[in-house]
Design a protein around this motif. Sequence first.
Motif, PDB file in Angstrom:
ATOM      1  N   HIS A 352       1.341  -1.257   0.204  1.00  0.00           N
ATOM      2  CA  HIS A 352       0.374  -0.048  -0.051  1.00  0.00           C
ATOM      3  C   HIS A 352       0.829   1.286  -0.084  1.00  0.00           C
ATOM      4  O   HIS A 352       0.713   2.016  -0.718  1.00  0.00           O
ATOM      5  N   GLY A 355       2.942   2.211  -3.213  1.00  0.00           N
ATOM      6  CA  GLY A 355       1.905   2.495  -4.188  1.00  0.00           C
ATOM      7  C   GLY A 355       1.651   4.068  -3.862  1.00  0.00           C
ATOM      8  O   GLY A 355       1.811   4.863  -4.966  1.00  0.00           O
ATOM      9  N   GLN A 387      -4.449   5.899 -11.517  1.00  0.00           N
ATOM     10  CA  GLN A 387      -4.974   4.589 -11.212  1.00  0.00           C
ATOM     11  C   GLN A 387      -4.146   4.044 -10.118  1.00  0.00           C
ATOM     12  O   GLN A 387      -4.571   2.786  -8.943  1.00  0.00           O
ATOM     13  N   LEU A 388      -3.155   4.462  -9.411  1.00  0.00           N
ATOM     14  CA  LEU A 388      -2.913   4.641  -7.907  1.00  0.00           C
ATOM     15  C   LEU A 388      -3.443   5.219  -6.699  1.00  0.00           C
ATOM     16  O   LEU A 388      -4.292   4.687  -5.886  1.00  0.00           O
ATOM     17  N   SER A 390      -6.853   5.328  -7.537  1.00  0.00           N
ATOM     18  CA  SER A 390      -7.730   4.674  -7.369  1.00  0.00           C
ATOM     19  C   SER A 390      -7.759   3.107  -6.644  1.00  0.00           C
ATOM     20  O   SER A 390      -8.136   2.985  -5.923  1.00  0.00           O
ATOM     21  N   ARG A 391      -6.955   2.639  -6.718  1.00  0.00           N
ATOM     22  CA  ARG A 391      -6.069   1.608  -6.729  1.00  0.00           C
ATOM     23  C   ARG A 391      -6.449   1.293  -5.067  1.00  0.00           C
ATOM     24  O   ARG A 391      -6.538   1.098  -4.243  1.00  0.00           O
ATOM     25  N   SER A 392      -5.863   2.401  -4.429  1.00  0.00           N
ATOM     26  CA  SER A 392      -5.803   2.794  -2.851  1.00  0.00           C
ATOM     27  C   SER A 392      -7.053   3.609  -2.052  1.00  0.00           C
ATOM     28  O   SER A 392      -6.544   3.489  -0.860  1.00  0.00           O
ATOM     29  N   ALA A 411      -9.579   2.763 -14.206  1.00  0.00           N
ATOM     30  CA  ALA A 411      -8.538   1.310 -13.375  1.00  0.00           C
ATOM     31  C   ALA A 411      -7.571   0.948 -14.494  1.00  0.00           C
ATOM     32  O   ALA A 411      -6.170   0.565 -13.647  1.00  0.00           O
ATOM     33  N   THR A 412      -7.352   1.548 -15.226  1.00  0.00           N
ATOM     34  CA  THR A 412      -6.310   1.774 -16.617  1.00  0.00           C
ATOM     35  C   THR A 412      -5.212   2.605 -16.768  1.00  0.00           C
ATOM     36  O   THR A 412      -3.988   2.337 -16.907  1.00  0.00           O
TER      37      THR A 412
END
Length: 441
Positions: A352, A355, A387-388, A390-392, A411-412
């Motif tokens: 985490h 990122g 992207q990062l 959103s992911r975290s 996402a991409t």
Amino acid sequence: MANLAKPNLPRFAVEVYQNAYLPEGGDRVDAIVTVTATGGTGAAPGYPPGGAPAAVAVMVDCSGSMEHPPAKMRGARDATAAAIDTLRDGTRFTVIGGTHVAREVYPGGGRLAVADAVTREQAKQALRRLSAGGGTAIGTWLRLADRLLSAADASLRHGILLTDGRNEHESPEDLRAALDACAGRFTCDARGVGTDWDVKEVTAIASALLGTADIVADPAGLAADFTRMMETAMGKEVADVRLRVWTPVGTTIRFLKQVAPAVADLTGRRSEAGPRAGDYPTGSWGEESRDYHLCVTVPPAGLGQEMLAARVSLVAPETDGTVQNLGAQGLVRAVWTDDLASSTGISPQVAHYTGQAELAQVIQQGLDLRKAGDSDGATAKLGRAVQLASRSGNADTAKLLAKVVDVVDAATGTVRLKTRVAEADEMTLETRSTKTVRVKK
């Protein structure tokens, strides 16, 4: 978890999150170290109600540009008055007016006032006489603040600095020298009002002095921001806490970074603290929790071998020059295994925050490329940032990014640069790029 020597001050705890398992030949160990301070009341004998003895300097930009528009100077006066109203009784304080020179606005005479109903009113009367005119030499403001604060019988020394422009009347080397001279002597929060100041200058001030940096694009928001800053400062109870890292022979520290609530690289700030130990400054603490990413290189060992890769503890200097151990420690381990599942697993906490650190980096790179006119490079970096974020689950940063790019697919990381971006939006993203979200434990 252990009490400090002074009663009723915070108790510190250290927790370590890592995957200790390494493959044969593996030599890199990553760990997230969570430090938590709880239980402080600040009601120790000899302490004022609500916290440790504190001294505060408020540095207000009074350069000529603060009158363009006049709302900036009015906002600065109102914000400083609000900050003074937030001071605990008994807190030492001063107000400094900053131009190409620094002058004492209140109380003057090289002294600090002691906060009570009378001195607060006197300070606010002095603020009404503040006017704008002159240049900007922030190093002189910081050096005056240091001289005044260092004379105070206070364990906590803190500054608040407000500027609206670039540091045009002293060299970058002069400002750097002032920051080096003040580092470790007081902490400082820095704010830029409007959009004519330099983000890298303001964030460098806050970073060097272990404070926070932010933008207040609309002067009307200054009073609320100053109140929040002063409330936080008044909640600090232990000054100059240091993270002490001991490593065994053959082990080297690759880096130590604070990763929550914001990213700050502490690697270069190490001071030696005895055989194989070094101290890293973390500033002042109240009741709060912070996360640090420690990465070390260990000498490879045979399968089944285990070693202590690092020991992390907390210390604070005493007035007599000694250092007090704050009674909490965490151990970072390394275990060599041929179990592929164990050795290839990544700690969720490490993943985490790796990122989050990358997120801060690619935002800065993307904005720099955008300013340089490299649209393709900026798009790639800011797309990775989207992207990062959103992911975290870093929703605040995602919202700021959406004001600079059009998000096609988070996402991409597919984005398009906006053709028109408000300067305040770009500066807000840059200033707040290092703010992180905590990992879900």
